[in-house]
Design an enzyme around this catalytic site. Structure first.
Site: not given
Length: 425
Positions: A16, A247
């Protein structure tokens, strides 16, 4: 034109991480020549097969737009063909175990001798250091790169994510490194080595958690729900469930139908700028001026109770109704979309993010298309190659072998459908 038209990539990757990188380069127009073991090929051709005797979706979805040549690199003639490929290509990409290319006789020094302009790009589990010779797989990378320790619920074990941030994430990083090295070569005339370590790639994607590790030295992480519950923080960033990594506090909330639909949820962010609109939507207009709720700092200790209240409202709406109501008000929300919903999304198909590909053996199947869109270089996704499908074509067109030379190469056993007597590295 295609953005990388004219660039030739020698693809020694498998599974992969490497194929993700080379598929991106192929999508952008590079001629990616996938070198595979005769009679065997990339291991994922046979892994997790859903149709007997047909290349698996694992392989087809990671190898679009490439050409395949079978080559026994332990065969004398095979080595000669490989040397000619190295001289003819711009980039060599590999994700072998550490030291494999050196044992094949094609380490960096030999590559430079054959082609000083060659860019040699590698995916490894770890960078130089105590673990550099260790093999790494997806979930190992997630654990070693910091993702697992910060994923899951505070009172539960570490968890890996369903997103392949170790394998595919590192492939994306490597593709950027290759394109950067190609740009540098235009000025310097020289190739160079490019290394993308899976641990490094995962840590790069976990940078907000490294940010929080440093913030811990100056006090509790107040946007984590743990703070509102009055639970002390330890000396490392904790697992925080579905708390937002930014935040602005956020949480996954139940929506109408959650009792029977495992994906009837929405992600809801209480962004400070739209707090008054949130209060109106959920039927709590009094919170707009209440000193216990009006300011972000006042809300932090009460996040659990606030999201419970918001959830009472979201449970009366479908996840799409929540979107319809909140988006015009700039309230950040997002539905939890299942793989089934994504596969059927018309918008994603229209943009080429989800594509339908026709394969000569398996028929039509869905795949992820190129995630990066260029205005002047549109991407057309073509099917993955059959094992060795382009061997003759590459020997003739790329390497310039004559018909007589081609017969000699085939007769040597260097190419073809049969696996070599001693398996290649």
């Amino acid at each position: 034109m295609k953005a990388l038209e004219g660039v030739k990539v020698l693809d020694f990757t498998h599974v992969q991480s490497g194929p993700t990188c080379t598929q991106l380069l192929a999508w952008f127009g590079a001629d990616v020549i996938k070198v595979e073991r005769p009679g065997v090929g990339d291991a994922t051709r046979a892994q997790l097969r859903d149709i007997e005797g047909v290349d698996s979706l694992y392989f087809t979805m990671l190898n679009h737009n490439k050409r395949s040549i079978t080559l026994d690199t332990k065969n004398k003639t095979g080595k000669e063909v490989l040397e000619k490929l190295v001289k003819s290509c711009d980039v060599l990409v590999e994700n072998f175990a550490p030291g494999a290319l050196d044992r094949m006789g094609f380490g960096w020094e030999r590559i430079q001798e054959l082609n000083p302009r060659m860019i040699m790009a590698s995916v490894k589990g770890f960078g130089p250091g105590r673990y550099e010779n260790c093999k790494v797989y997806e979930n190992v990378a997630q654990c070693a790169g910091g993702s697992a320790s910060t994923t899951g619920w505070r009172d539960g074990p570490p968890l890996v994510t369903g997103a392949q941030i170790g394998d595919s994430g590192t492939g994306l990083h490597l593709a950027l490194g290759i394109v950067t090295a190609l740009y540098h070569r235009e000025k310097s005339g020289r190739g160079q080595k490019v290394l993308a370590a899976m641990q490094d790639g995962v840590l790069n994607l976990c940078r907000v958690k490294l940010r929080d590790q440093q913030r811990l030295a100056h006090g509790p992480l107040k946007e984590y729900s743990q703070f509102g519950e009055g639970i002390e923080f330890g000396d490392a960033v904790p697992r925080a469930g579905n708390d937002s990594g930014g935040g602005q506090p956020g949480a996954i909330l139940k929506c109408k139908g959650w009792e029977t639909d495992p994906n009837a949820y929405t992600y809801f962010i209480t962004q400070a700028a739209v707090w008054p609109a949130i209060c109106d939507v959920i039927g709590k207009p009094e919170w707009k001026d209440d000193p216990d709720y009006a300011k972000p700092a006042a809300r932090l200790p009460k996040l659990g109770q606030i999201f419970e209240t918001i959830e009472e409202w979201t449970k009366t709406k479908t996840k799409f109704e929540v979107m319809d109501i909140c988006n015009p008000l700039n309230i950040p929300v997002g539905p939890i979309l299942s793989m089934k919903e994504l596969a059927e999304d018309e918008g994603l198909r229209k943009t080429g993010t989800v594509v339908e590909v026709d394969h000569p053996e398996r028929g039509k199947y869905l795949s992820v298309g190129c995630p990066v869109k260029l205005s002047d270089s549109p991407v057309e996704v073509t099917r993955s190659p059959l094992l060795g499908e382009h061997t003759d074509e590459i020997l003739r067109e790329v390497l310039g072998y004559s018909e007589e030379e081609l017969k000699s190469i085939v007769g040597s056993g260097a190419v073809g459908d049969q696996a070599p007597a001693v398996a290649a590295e």
